[in-house]
Enzyme design. Structure first.
Site: not given
Lengths: 102, 112, 136
Positions: B108-112
């Site tokens: 996912p984009t925005g999961c660090v």
């Protein structure tokens, strides 16, 4: 509040300078470097725009980039200040943010 | 982590975190194989989220971050399901990351 | 001490697909949105081409990321600006652009489209008000 705008593209190839002048507000600084230095020269097609913007913006040009391209200070539009790398750093520190017109 | 997983006799490429390298390689059995590696048995509730994610990706071309997923699930499937507790119970390794992996989506984009 | 919320502006000036700038910018915006800062995204010059409707990249073998802009509201980006002069110079109107919906989870208020068309003066003022400008 002042922004340091940096322009590193030739005004004859890209619209970076044109856009910069459109959005920069009174009191902002503009540093011309790399191929952006061509906008600082006298007698070009963009000289009128630069001269007119000088009444509201401070202009700087990076000396090493200018000399690398075969031009000296005598060819620069009056009112544009030539700075070295240390001067570039000082400008970036004095202004509270930098907008790079890539 | 191996760089391939075996699904229905085929070797499918995965990245270093176990996400499918090619979106188009996905088939439902992929999710079953991945879940088995995590010692998880997929229920219809899991599938509801996996299918939701695949539809979300189809529409927006992105694997959503966890809070975006939670919000979107809430909108589509109701507040009983659109909350962290429900989603973490289903996917203990992180609903966005784990469910996206099972769904064959990228991380996912925005999961660090 | 209260956490300092900074005003971030993402300034987009490049068309999609020809260079990687547009996609990189979008990724950075979405990743940055996880950090609860005050974010705005502005499109000027060729950047306005990023938002055109009806993009179809099947023929060029690249990912069509234009649908992803529609999730900006879900990622809590509440302010999206487009420079009117840039649009007009390219023969475009607001109708040519993707709409980005926004729903306020607290109030339940729904907005169909948060994309705002603004003039250059307002755009310049918004740059001045930002703490940090990320240029793409």
């Amino acid at each position: 509040m002042a922004i340091l705008h940096t322009v590193n593209k030739s005004p004859f190839e890209r619209n970076a300078l044109e856009s910069c002048l459109r959005f920069a507000t009174e009191g902002a600084s503009v540093l011309l470097f790399e191929d952006g230095v061509y906008a600082a020269l006298k007698g070009t097609r963009v000289e009128p725009q630069v001269v007119s913007a000088l009444s509201r913006l401070r202009f700087y040009v990076l000396g090493p980039d200018l000399r690398a391209r075969g031009f000296s200070e005598e060819r620069i539009i009056p009112g544009i200040k030539v700075v070295d790398y240390a001067g570039f750093v000082d400008l970036a520190v004095e202004c509270d943010k930098v907008q790079a017109w890539l | 982590m191996a760089d391939t997983i075996e699904v229905n006799g085929k070797q499918l490429a995965v990245d270093e975190e176990g996400y499918l390298a090619n979106l188009n390689d996905w088939e439902p059995e992929v999710a079953n194989v991945m879940a088995k590696q995590d010692n998880l048995e997929l229920t219809p509730e899991h599938w509801e989220i996996i299918n939701f994610l695949r539809e979300y990706y189809e529409e927006y071309q992105i694997a959503p971050a966890v809070r975006v997923l939670t919000k979107a699930v809430g909108k589509k499937l109701g507040p009983d399901k659109g909350n962290s507790k429900y989603l973490y119970t289903l996917f203990p390794y992180g609903p966005a990351k784990q469910a996206c992996r099972y769904a064959g989506l990228p991380k996912p984009t925005g999961c660090v | 001490m209260a956490e300092v919320v900074k005003k971030f502006m993402y300034l987009n000036r490049k068309a999609p697909y020809g260079t990687i700038y547009a996609w990189e910018s979008l990724e950075v915006v979405l990743i940055g949105a996880a950090f609860d800062q005050d974010v705005c995204v502005m499109f000027i010059d060729d950047g306005v081409y990023q938002l055109t409707k009806g993009q179809d990249t099947k023929g060029i073998g690249m990912k069509n990321f234009s649908p992803t802009y529609r999730t900006l509201g879900d990622y809590d980006v509440r302010r999206i600006y487009v420079d009117r002069d840039s649009l007009e110079a390219r023969g475009l109107t607001p109708d040519d652009l993707i709409a980005v919906p926004f729903e306020d989870m607290e109030t339940g208020e729904e907005i169909d489209n948060i994309v705002e068309i603004i003039d250059s003066e307002r755009a310049g003022a918004l740059m001045n008000q930002s703490d940090v400008i990320f240029s793409f």
